[in-house]
Design a protein around this motif. Structure first.
Motif, PDB file in Angstrom:
ATOM      1  N   UNK A 218       0.808  -1.213   0.000  1.00  0.00           N
ATOM      2  CA  UNK A 218       0.000   0.000   0.000  1.00  0.00           C
ATOM      3  C   UNK A 218       0.840   1.261   0.000  1.00  0.00           C
ATOM      4  N   UNK A 219       1.974   1.248   0.670  1.00  0.00           N
ATOM      5  CA  UNK A 219       2.863   2.404   0.543  1.00  0.00           C
ATOM      6  C   UNK A 219       3.465   2.448  -0.859  1.00  0.00           C
ATOM      7  N   UNK A 220       3.645   1.281  -1.467  1.00  0.00           N
ATOM      8  CA  UNK A 220       4.091   1.249  -2.863  1.00  0.00           C
ATOM      9  C   UNK A 220       3.050   1.904  -3.763  1.00  0.00           C
ATOM     10  N   UNK A 221       1.785   1.654  -3.495  1.00  0.00           N
ATOM     11  CA  UNK A 221       0.704   2.255  -4.286  1.00  0.00           C
ATOM     12  C   UNK A 221       0.818   3.781  -4.275  1.00  0.00           C
ATOM     13  N   UNK A 222       1.003   4.352  -3.093  1.00  0.00           N
ATOM     14  CA  UNK A 222       1.147   5.801  -2.991  1.00  0.00           C
ATOM     15  C   UNK A 222       2.377   6.276  -3.760  1.00  0.00           C
ATOM     16  N   UNK A 223       3.478   5.553  -3.579  1.00  0.00           N
ATOM     17  CA  UNK A 223       4.703   5.925  -4.280  1.00  0.00           C
ATOM     18  C   UNK A 223       4.582   5.816  -5.783  1.00  0.00           C
ATOM     19  N   UNK A 224       3.782   4.876  -6.245  1.00  0.00           N
ATOM     20  CA  UNK A 224       3.590   4.677  -7.683  1.00  0.00           C
ATOM     21  C   UNK A 224       2.936   5.899  -8.316  1.00  0.00           C
ATOM     22  N   UNK A 225       1.880   6.407  -7.681  1.00  0.00           N
ATOM     23  CA  UNK A 225       1.222   7.613  -8.189  1.00  0.00           C
ATOM     24  C   UNK A 225       2.172   8.800  -8.163  1.00  0.00           C
ATOM     25  N   UNK A 226       2.876   8.959  -7.064  1.00  0.00           N
ATOM     26  CA  UNK A 226       3.793  10.097  -6.937  1.00  0.00           C
ATOM     27  C   UNK A 226       4.924  10.011  -7.955  1.00  0.00           C
TER      28      UNK A 226
END
Length: 268
Positions: free
Chosen positions: A238-246
């Motif tokens: 889930x932190x990867x998900x945020x990082x992916x968008x950013x």
């Protein structure tokens, strides 16, 4: 090709094309936000009563059968025909095709009744539509039967579309060439909806490109590159998900050119 991918990313951000989605309700928010992160504008309009009208003002159309029902397929056909009349690209993501009769028949109906520009699917889905065999459980791919490049080429011949097949190595067919894309990170397989997001990006890039195959390549390279950038700072999916968008939001044309890993095979 490197210069072309960077220029397409810049063009998406400059033009901010409207990408009309009729898509998976599980991932609809992620599809909207990844479209925004790339620099395009999403609209989610799945009602049959407005699908054709919305396609009439959009720059591209993305159809995703991840959570389909018969009425939704009717709306997809209406939107697809309206898009064809205007000459804007239509992207079909045949999520889970081969898992059930409804999914398979729906994908084939869309392909039959609409002029699909780019067919974006995983190895199992593309294998099924190619008629060469593919394994799908639910909406997850368990691979295709045979060499992925041959399967993608066969699917392109059968369907008459550009094929963008995602996997450990993404494969895009078109213009007498095959592109093998090695950008990406294993963490992308641990997050629901990355395939749907990839289709949205293909729609965004196709909206500003003269070549559908090169649009698909640029979109998948950009998405894979964002995954590579996001993964080192992630504690989990889930932190990867945020990082992916950013990472996609911050991705520069220069980084896209320098970081892309694409092999081109011509004349096959």
């Amino acid at each position: 090709m490197k210069q072309h991918c960077g220029e397409l990313l810049s063009e998406v951000r400059k033009e901010r094309p409207l990408v009309h989605h009729i898509t998976n309700t599980v991932t609809i928010n992620d599809c909207a936000n990844i479209t925004l992160a790339a620099g395009a504008a999403p609209v989610m309009a799945g009602a049959a009563e407005e699908a054709g009208e919305m396609a009439g003002i959009a720059s591209s159309l993305v159809l995703n059968i991840g959570t389909l029902w018969p009425g939704q397929v009717d709306a997809m056909i209406i939107a697809g025909k309206a898009a064809n009349e205007r000459g804007i690209p239509v992207i079909l993501d045949p999520v889970g095709v081969g898992a059930t009769t409804l999914r398979t028949e729906s994908a084939l109906r869309i392909l039959r009744e609409c002029n699909v520009t780019i067919l974006k699917g995983n190895e199992g889905e593309i294998g099924v539509l190619a008629g060469s065999g593919g394994t799908v459980r639910g909406v997850d791919s368990y691979g295709c039967s045979g060499d992925p490049v041959d399967v993608a080429r066969r699917c392109a011949e059968v369907t008459g579309t550009i094929v963008a097949m995602t996997g450990e190595v993404d494969v895009v067919t078109g213009d007498g060439e095959v592109y093998l894309i090695r950008n990406g990170h294993p963490m992308m397989d641990r997050l629901s909806g990355t395939g749907c997001m990839a289709a949205s990006l293909v729609g965004a890039f196709a909206a500003v490109a003269s070549s559908p195959s090169k649009a698909a390549v640029a979109a998948l390279v950009a998405f894979g590159r964002a995954g590579e950038i996001a993964a080192p700072g992630a504690a989990g999916p889930y932190s990867f998900r945020t990082g992916l968008f950013d990472a996609l939001y911050s991705l520069s044309p220069e980084d896209l050119r320098e970081g892309m890993q694409v092999e081109i095979r011509r004349g096959i």
